[in-house]
Design a protein around this motif. Structure first.
Motif: not given
Length: 444
Positions: A144, A155-156, A217, A250, A252-253, A255-257, A260-261
């Motif tokens: 991450m 990239q994540n 991650r 929403q 997320f699978q 944490y970084d998602q 990003k949101y």
């Protein structure tokens, strides 16, 4: 405030141990060769001291200025600049009357103590605690990264395979290896394909400054930890222990998602769904202009079990060579760091720090494991820095002594006096520069 005081206490205690033992190294060799030591001080004592007592020919004391310490050796040109004593005829008990090899040992005694202390601490740490680290292969979901990490090409979800073709067993050593070895490529697995990411000198700048953050991650299974004062999270009513469920419906699978949101909704209102005491709650929050809510995430230990660390234990006999090896490797790594300072392309000089930076490397809560690790590291720093061939440092005196031993000619006392003054000016300039960097970072 409490954390600042704990960090300051650890810094003062650590530096006190290092200064006393460093100066004891000079003192011990001076006594061995029957050289008079006039003063032995922890901290400096311009104008007055906090405590002093005289035993024999030596005055022992504690100064009020916590910038180091010193021993004043008779017949030696040092920071005291005692010209009157140096104008007298040399006496048998004075430093200048001793043989060159004896003066050399007196001067390197402090540095020897620094390295010996570091090795002893590392041996003790390995024997008492062993080593625990995360094998790179156990970061099963990849990495991450923050925005600075994305800018250098990571990239994540990337799984790091190698740095310059070399597999790094310890995940925590990936970034130091990239920086200290000035790596050219990081090989990752991305979507089932091998990708080589080129690392340029420009990429090294944020890496050296610590702006690039690479962690394993994490799954999106966390709760609200500490909430920052006057943050969006605080104003919205998020509380420690609230368990995240979704944002704007929403899920997320990873944490970084979630992060990003939030970045994509800067200065906008989002609805955060949490469980509080197992009761669902929807809380509207306005995301900050930095794309943050202002909280520290707490990850449950059970849900973090996918990050399995490896622990190596040592017997006392095994800890000795392992501790010495750790000390030697730390010296090598620090020399690599020091070399980077002189590379204009990497701008490592901008990362030089003073007492604030040193204090911040200690944790905000008292931790003896961390304390002794940092003390060993600082001891190595002190040893290496004192070996620099700068007049006023031990290395400067050693340089002149080696010149004398090789050529058979002793530098004149007037030359040594001017060299000492020059060295003190250089050191003062370095101290001012390093601490000015700290102040600049506070207001940046």
């Amino acid at each position: 405030m409490e954390q600042v005081l704990i960090k300051a206490a650890q810094l003062i205690l650590s530096l006190s141990i290092l200064v006393i033992l460093h100066e004891f190294g000079h003192y011990a060799f001076a006594r061995l060769f029957k050289t008079r030591v006039e003063k032995f001080y922890l901290f400096f004592d311009p104008w007055f001291s906090l405590f002093k007592v005289k035993k024999g020919d030596t005055e022992y004391g504690v100064g009020w200025l916590p910038l180091g310490g010193y021993v004043k050796i008779s017949g030696m040109i040092d920071e005291s600049m005692d010209k009157e004593a140096m104008s007298q005829e040399p006496q048998p008990w004075e430093f200048r009357s001793k043989k060159a090899y004896q003066r050399l040992l007196i001067m390197i005694g402090g540095v020897l103590m620094n390295f010996i202390l570091a090795f002893i601490i590392y041996i003790a740490i390995l024997y008492a605690y062993g080593t625990e680290y995360l094998p790179t292969e156990n970061a099963k979901y990849g990495i991450m990264v923050n925005e600075a990490g994305e800018e250098i090409g990571l990239q994540n979800g990337d799984k790091i395979l190698a740095v310059d073709g070399q597999y790094i067993e310890n995940f925590q050593k990936i970034l130091p290896t990239v920086v200290l070895d000035k790596a050219h490529t990081i090989t990752v697995e991305r979507d089932g394909q091998k990708v080589d990411i080129e690392i340029t000198d420009e990429h090294l700048v944020p890496l050296i400054k610590g702006e690039v953050d690479i962690t394993p991650r994490y799954l999106f299974d966390c709760s609200v930890g500490k909430v920052a004062k006057d943050s969006p999270a605080s104003e919205a009513g998020l509380e420690k222990g609230d368990k995240f469920v979704s944002v704007d419906g929403q899920t997320f699978q990873f944490y970084d998602q979630f992060i990003k949101y939030l970045r994509a909704h800067k200065e906008k209102q989002v609805t955060v769904s949490v469980l509080r005491d197992n009761q669902p709650m929807d809380i509207p929050v306005v995301v900050s202009e930095e794309g943050k809510l202002g909280f520290q995430a707490d990850f449950d230990e059970e849900t973090m079990s996918y990050l399995q660390t490896k622990t190596t234990k040592y017997t006392f006999a095994e800890s000795i060579p392992a501790g010495i090896n750790k000390g030697v490797n730390t010296v090598k790594d620090y020399l690599k760091q020091f070399k980077l300072i002189f590379s204009p392309k990497t701008k490592a000089y901008e990362s030089l720090g003073g007492f604030i930076s040193i204090g911040n490397i200690f944790p905000g809560a008292w931790d003896w494991y961390a304390f002794w690790n940092m003390t060993a590291f600082l001891s190595i720093i002190l040893g290496v820095m004192n070996l620099l061939p700068i007049p006023a440092l031990d290395g400067g005196h050693v340089t002149f002594l080696l010149f004398e031993m090789i050529t058979g000619r002793k530098p004149g006392e007037k030359f040594l006096e001017y060299a000492q003054i020059t060295g003190m000016i250089i050191l003062l300039a370095l101290v001012l520069f390093a601490n000015a960097n700290d102040i600049f970072k506070l207001f940046k």
